[in-house]
Structure formats: C-alpha cells, structure tokens
Write a protein that holds these residues in place. Sequence first.
Motif, PDB file in Angstrom:
ATOM      1  N   GLU A  58       1.145  -1.572  -0.426  1.00  0.00           N
ATOM      2  CA  GLU A  58       0.244   0.095   0.054  1.00  0.00           C
ATOM      3  C   GLU A  58       0.838   1.146  -0.087  1.00  0.00           C
ATOM      4  O   GLU A  58       0.550   2.245  -0.543  1.00  0.00           O
ATOM      5  CB  GLU A  58      -1.301  -0.109   1.199  1.00  0.00           C
ATOM      6  CG  GLU A  58      -1.931  -1.142   1.216  1.00  0.00           C
ATOM      7  CD  GLU A  58      -3.001  -1.424   2.286  1.00  0.00           C
ATOM      8  OE1 GLU A  58      -4.108  -1.760   2.497  1.00  0.00           O
ATOM      9  OE2 GLU A  58      -2.125  -0.708   3.348  1.00  0.00           O
ATOM     10  N   ALA A  59       1.922   1.187   0.850  1.00  0.00           N
ATOM     11  CA  ALA A  59       2.943   2.388   0.617  1.00  0.00           C
ATOM     12  C   ALA A  59       3.161   2.901  -0.677  1.00  0.00           C
ATOM     13  O   ALA A  59       3.559   3.725  -0.754  1.00  0.00           O
ATOM     14  CB  ALA A  59       4.089   1.761   1.667  1.00  0.00           C
ATOM     15  N   GLU A  60       4.215   1.609  -1.236  1.00  0.00           N
ATOM     16  CA  GLU A  60       4.513   1.697  -2.993  1.00  0.00           C
ATOM     17  C   GLU A  60       3.502   2.487  -3.250  1.00  0.00           C
ATOM     18  O   GLU A  60       3.637   2.653  -4.551  1.00  0.00           O
ATOM     19  CB  GLU A  60       4.923   0.192  -3.249  1.00  0.00           C
ATOM     20  CG  GLU A  60       5.691   0.256  -4.192  1.00  0.00           C
ATOM     21  CD  GLU A  60       6.330  -1.320  -4.814  1.00  0.00           C
ATOM     22  OE1 GLU A  60       6.680  -0.841  -6.317  1.00  0.00           O
ATOM     23  OE2 GLU A  60       6.792  -1.624  -4.010  1.00  0.00           O
ATOM     24  N   ALA A  61       1.600   2.001  -3.702  1.00  0.00           N
ATOM     25  CA  ALA A  61       1.364   2.261  -4.586  1.00  0.00           C
ATOM     26  C   ALA A  61       0.614   3.908  -3.975  1.00  0.00           C
ATOM     27  O   ALA A  61       1.175   4.352  -5.202  1.00  0.00           O
ATOM     28  CB  ALA A  61      -0.273   1.982  -4.257  1.00  0.00           C
ATOM     29  N   GLU A  62       1.199   4.287  -2.424  1.00  0.00           N
ATOM     30  CA  GLU A  62       0.685   6.069  -2.750  1.00  0.00           C
ATOM     31  C   GLU A  62       2.369   6.263  -3.199  1.00  0.00           C
ATOM     32  O   GLU A  62       1.071   6.962  -3.916  1.00  0.00           O
ATOM     33  CB  GLU A  62       0.820   5.157  -1.298  1.00  0.00           C
ATOM     34  CG  GLU A  62       0.015   7.642  -0.945  1.00  0.00           C
ATOM     35  CD  GLU A  62       0.644   7.210   1.039  1.00  0.00           C
ATOM     36  OE1 GLU A  62      -0.386   7.867   1.635  1.00  0.00           O
ATOM     37  OE2 GLU A  62       1.387   7.476   1.740  1.00  0.00           O
ATOM     38  N   GLY A  63       3.232   5.743  -3.201  1.00  0.00           N
ATOM     39  CA  GLY A  63       4.609   6.254  -3.535  1.00  0.00           C
ATOM     40  C   GLY A  63       3.930   6.775  -4.653  1.00  0.00           C
ATOM     41  O   GLY A  63       4.901   7.712  -5.905  1.00  0.00           O
ATOM     42  N   LEU A  64       4.093   5.618  -5.664  1.00  0.00           N
ATOM     43  CA  LEU A  64       4.062   6.210  -7.102  1.00  0.00           C
ATOM     44  C   LEU A  64       2.616   6.868  -7.476  1.00  0.00           C
ATOM     45  O   LEU A  64       3.053   7.359  -8.501  1.00  0.00           O
ATOM     46  CB  LEU A  64       3.759   4.648  -7.643  1.00  0.00           C
ATOM     47  CG  LEU A  64       4.087   3.198  -7.825  1.00  0.00           C
ATOM     48  CD1 LEU A  64       3.586   2.408  -7.832  1.00  0.00           C
ATOM     49  CD2 LEU A  64       5.703   3.506  -8.765  1.00  0.00           C
ATOM     50  N   GLN A  65       1.352   6.663  -6.766  1.00  0.00           N
ATOM     51  CA  GLN A  65       0.490   7.542  -6.793  1.00  0.00           C
ATOM     52  C   GLN A  65       0.858   9.022  -7.164  1.00  0.00           C
ATOM     53  O   GLN A  65       1.007   9.915  -7.566  1.00  0.00           O
ATOM     54  CB  GLN A  65      -0.787   7.729  -6.637  1.00  0.00           C
ATOM     55  CG  GLN A  65      -0.881   6.483  -6.177  1.00  0.00           C
ATOM     56  CD  GLN A  65      -2.387   5.956  -5.195  1.00  0.00           C
ATOM     57  OE1 GLN A  65      -2.434   6.388  -4.782  1.00  0.00           O
ATOM     58  NE2 GLN A  65      -3.527   4.973  -5.921  1.00  0.00           N
ATOM     59  N   ALA A  66       1.615   9.961  -6.242  1.00  0.00           N
ATOM     60  CA  ALA A  66       2.145  11.155  -5.386  1.00  0.00           C
ATOM     61  C   ALA A  66       3.028  11.333  -6.479  1.00  0.00           C
ATOM     62  O   ALA A  66       3.330  12.403  -7.363  1.00  0.00           O
ATOM     63  CB  ALA A  66       2.988  10.857  -3.989  1.00  0.00           C
ATOM     64  N   LEU A  67       3.957  10.148  -6.918  1.00  0.00           N
ATOM     65  CA  LEU A  67       5.372  10.277  -8.181  1.00  0.00           C
ATOM     66  C   LEU A  67       4.483  10.745  -9.837  1.00  0.00           C
ATOM     67  O   LEU A  67       4.975  12.009 -10.044  1.00  0.00           O
ATOM     68  CB  LEU A  67       6.298   9.394  -8.484  1.00  0.00           C
ATOM     69  CG  LEU A  67       6.969   9.119  -7.057  1.00  0.00           C
ATOM     70  CD1 LEU A  67       8.385   8.049  -7.655  1.00  0.00           C
ATOM     71  CD2 LEU A  67       8.444  10.281  -7.554  1.00  0.00           C
ATOM     72  N   ALA A  68       3.689  10.021 -10.217  1.00  0.00           N
ATOM     73  CA  ALA A  68       2.417  10.508 -10.544  1.00  0.00           C
ATOM     74  C   ALA A  68       2.058  12.118 -10.815  1.00  0.00           C
ATOM     75  O   ALA A  68       2.097  12.312 -11.957  1.00  0.00           O
ATOM     76  CB  ALA A  68       1.849   9.783 -11.400  1.00  0.00           C
ATOM     77  N   VAL A  69       1.556  12.194  -9.781  1.00  0.00           N
ATOM     78  CA  VAL A  69       0.643  13.480  -9.785  1.00  0.00           C
ATOM     79  C   VAL A  69       1.940  14.828  -9.929  1.00  0.00           C
ATOM     80  O   VAL A  69       1.419  15.538 -10.621  1.00  0.00           O
ATOM     81  CB  VAL A  69      -0.007  13.518  -8.292  1.00  0.00           C
ATOM     82  CG1 VAL A  69       0.370  14.956  -8.177  1.00  0.00           C
ATOM     83  CG2 VAL A  69      -1.152  12.564  -8.158  1.00  0.00           C
ATOM     84  N   ALA A  70       2.782  14.558  -9.571  1.00  0.00           N
ATOM     85  CA  ALA A  70       4.217  15.517  -9.845  1.00  0.00           C
ATOM     86  C   ALA A  70       4.441  15.253 -10.827  1.00  0.00           C
ATOM     87  O   ALA A  70       5.269  15.947 -11.154  1.00  0.00           O
ATOM     88  CB  ALA A  70       5.246  15.232  -8.766  1.00  0.00           C
ATOM     89  N   ALA A  71       5.099  14.667 -11.914  1.00  0.00           N
ATOM     90  CA  ALA A  71       5.394  13.915 -12.797  1.00  0.00           C
ATOM     91  C   ALA A  71       4.669  14.717 -14.340  1.00  0.00           C
ATOM     92  O   ALA A  71       5.313  15.393 -14.838  1.00  0.00           O
ATOM     93  CB  ALA A  71       5.520  12.809 -12.980  1.00  0.00           C
ATOM     94  N   GLY A  72       3.235  14.646 -13.745  1.00  0.00           N
ATOM     95  CA  GLY A  72       2.388  15.358 -14.242  1.00  0.00           C
ATOM     96  C   GLY A  72       2.598  14.077 -15.905  1.00  0.00           C
ATOM     97  O   GLY A  72       2.961  13.116 -16.752  1.00  0.00           O
ATOM     98  N   GLU A  73       1.976  14.796 -17.185  1.00  0.00           N
ATOM     99  CA  GLU A  73       1.941  14.195 -18.396  1.00  0.00           C
ATOM    100  C   GLU A  73       3.993  14.489 -18.973  1.00  0.00           C
ATOM    101  O   GLU A  73       3.624  13.563 -19.821  1.00  0.00           O
ATOM    102  CB  GLU A  73       1.158  15.356 -19.365  1.00  0.00           C
ATOM    103  CG  GLU A  73      -0.348  14.596 -19.377  1.00  0.00           C
ATOM    104  CD  GLU A  73      -0.738  15.256 -19.912  1.00  0.00           C
ATOM    105  OE1 GLU A  73      -1.231  15.885 -20.907  1.00  0.00           O
ATOM    106  OE2 GLU A  73      -2.618  14.679 -19.942  1.00  0.00           O
ATOM    107  N   ALA A  74       4.361  14.673 -18.157  1.00  0.00           N
ATOM    108  CA  ALA A  74       5.325  15.802 -18.601  1.00  0.00           C
ATOM    109  C   ALA A  74       6.701  14.601 -19.112  1.00  0.00           C
ATOM    110  O   ALA A  74       7.778  14.060 -19.227  1.00  0.00           O
ATOM    111  CB  ALA A  74       6.361  16.397 -19.004  1.00  0.00           C
ATOM    112  N   GLY A  75       5.900  13.213 -18.117  1.00  0.00           N
ATOM    113  CA  GLY A  75       7.334  12.500 -17.286  1.00  0.00           C
ATOM    114  C   GLY A  75       7.810  12.779 -15.819  1.00  0.00           C
ATOM    115  O   GLY A  75       8.051  13.348 -15.490  1.00  0.00           O
ATOM    116  N   PRO A  76       8.505  11.642 -15.657  1.00  0.00           N
ATOM    117  CA  PRO A  76       9.097  10.969 -15.903  1.00  0.00           C
ATOM    118  C   PRO A  76       7.994   9.620 -15.688  1.00  0.00           C
ATOM    119  O   PRO A  76       6.939   9.885 -15.208  1.00  0.00           O
ATOM    120  CB  PRO A  76       9.864   9.792 -15.404  1.00  0.00           C
ATOM    121  CG  PRO A  76      10.383  11.225 -13.727  1.00  0.00           C
ATOM    122  CD  PRO A  76      10.584  12.368 -14.232  1.00  0.00           C
TER     123      PRO A  76
END
Length: 313
Positions: A58-76
């Motif tokens: 669950e902590a890993e999933a949350e971390g991935l979600q957070a990174l995706a929000v910060a990354a936006g469409e431009a990546g990584p």
Amino acid sequence: MPPPDPFAPWLAERLGVELVGCAPVGGGCIHSAWRLDLADGSRLFAKTNGAASLPLLEAEAEGLQALAVAAGEAGPLVPVPLACGVAGASSVLVLSWLELEGGRSAAQVPQWHRLGAALAALHRRSLTRCCVAGDRGGSSFGWPRDNVIGAFPQGNGWDDDWGRFFVERRLVPQLEHLAFSGTPLAQAQSLLERAGQWLDNHQPDPCLVHGDLWNGNAAITAGGQGAIFDPAVYRGDREVDLAMARLFGGFPDPFFDGYEAEWPLPSGHRFRRDLYNLYHLLNHANLFGGSYLGQCQARMNELLSRGTDQERG
C-alpha cells in the motif's frame, strides 16, 4: 512464493480482466514479481507477498501515485497502481506493465538526458502540489505515513527543519539498529552531532523525492521514455535523489547533465552527496552486513575529517 491460488478470480473481480498466463519476473528481493498475460493480449505487472505485507505494498502504491501526480504528462513515466489488496493468503499489488530495454547503449544517451531533466521538473512541480491525502506540499519535510527503504522501516512524520529531519529520521534509526545488533560504529554520536551542523546553512525546498533512486529503479522503456519505479517517497532535499543515483553503479552521465540543465544543484552538493548516501550504506549494512559495515565506517571517518571545512563555511 507462488502466485496466490485465487489470483485469477481476484483480478477478474477487481479489474474485470481474464488471466491466461503468469510468469515470474526477476529483480525483487522483498516481494515476488510477476508478468500477467491477459486474454486480450495485454500484460500487467504484479507483486505478491504474505498477507501481513499488505502495508508495504500500500505504501508503494501511494508513493507511485504521488510521483505520478508530480510528474504530470511530461514524465518521467511511473507505473500506474491498478489494484492493491489481499487475495487468499497473499497481498497483491497490480501495476501497469512497462516494457523496459535492457543494457545502456550509446543510442540511449538522449533518453537518459531527458529522464534527468524530467526528474528535475518533477521535483520542482512537486513544490506546488499536494500529491496524496495528508501531504503538506512544499511546506514541510516528511510524509503522511511511514514506509520502508528496502526491507528496513523508514519513519517519516513532519518536521520544518531539514537537518533535524535527516539526522533524527534517517541516520539515527540506522545507527541505533547497528548498535543494538552488536555492530556499533565508532564516532557515531560525533557524526550525528556534526551532521546537523553541516546542514544548518543548507535550506533546501521540501521536494517530493523518489527516495530509493539507485540504478535498478529506473530504466528506459522500449518506447524511448524514461521510467522510475519502486519508490520510498517523502518530502526532502532533492539532492538525495541525485546522490543515490551515483551510488551502487550509478546512472549514466547524461542523466546528470539533463538534470543540471533543468535545475542546477547549489554549491556544497558533493559533500552533502556523501552524507546523504551514508544513509543508504547504513541501510545496506543493517540488511546485509558484510563489507557494508566497513564502507560505513570509512564513509563516517571521511565525513568527520572533511566536515571541519564545512563548519568553517
């Protein structure tokens, strides 16, 4: 461990997909990893462990979600958490499948350069975004929940002082665990006292950091996009990601060139890099022992010797 017996029914219930094949994927040292082949010809990626390990996933999933929000469409590019829960006696995390390229060829130089620039942009964008529930954005260091670094607990909480956070939440638990295990390191207390002083004059922004960015947790996809995964996120000095990216084999030079072109690092980062990477060396000493103990002691001795210049400003 084998995939959980009710894996296929669980996937059908949670995601509405039909599993037709499942093959183990190498690389993990904590969880079992799987390639899931679906009836429509697509693939997913899954991690499994005992049911008691659900909080780790669950902590890993949350971390991935957070990174995706910060990354936006431009990546990584960040794999998307699709489902997380318990199937039978196993905890399961299902992610989107990334087709990764192996090796590092000269043809990948532009992609690694773009990945470095994309990470810098992620760090900067995170300062103006709350990336998960309970996130304080760019106002404090820490994270809403504790997570893990490898298999070792990583305590978080919140602190407005970066130096105090890094010393008390990162270095102290690692050094105390070594001491309790019967392998104390010489001058540990002196290192802890002086580390705070070394960071007093450094006022970083509380960026969202990957937290475990060694070269096994990033890759170039078959489509040519840089991807990051397996995070241990928190809000900290962005330099911790750049520091670890030079540890354990390191990233290619174009990655660092790309980052510097987007957001140059301030003076003093080379000394801080060695201090920040002490955390990961200590973690490996706690997890694996062996030669890592000697590396930790050597790194501490070196930091204490060089630290006098830092204290003089």
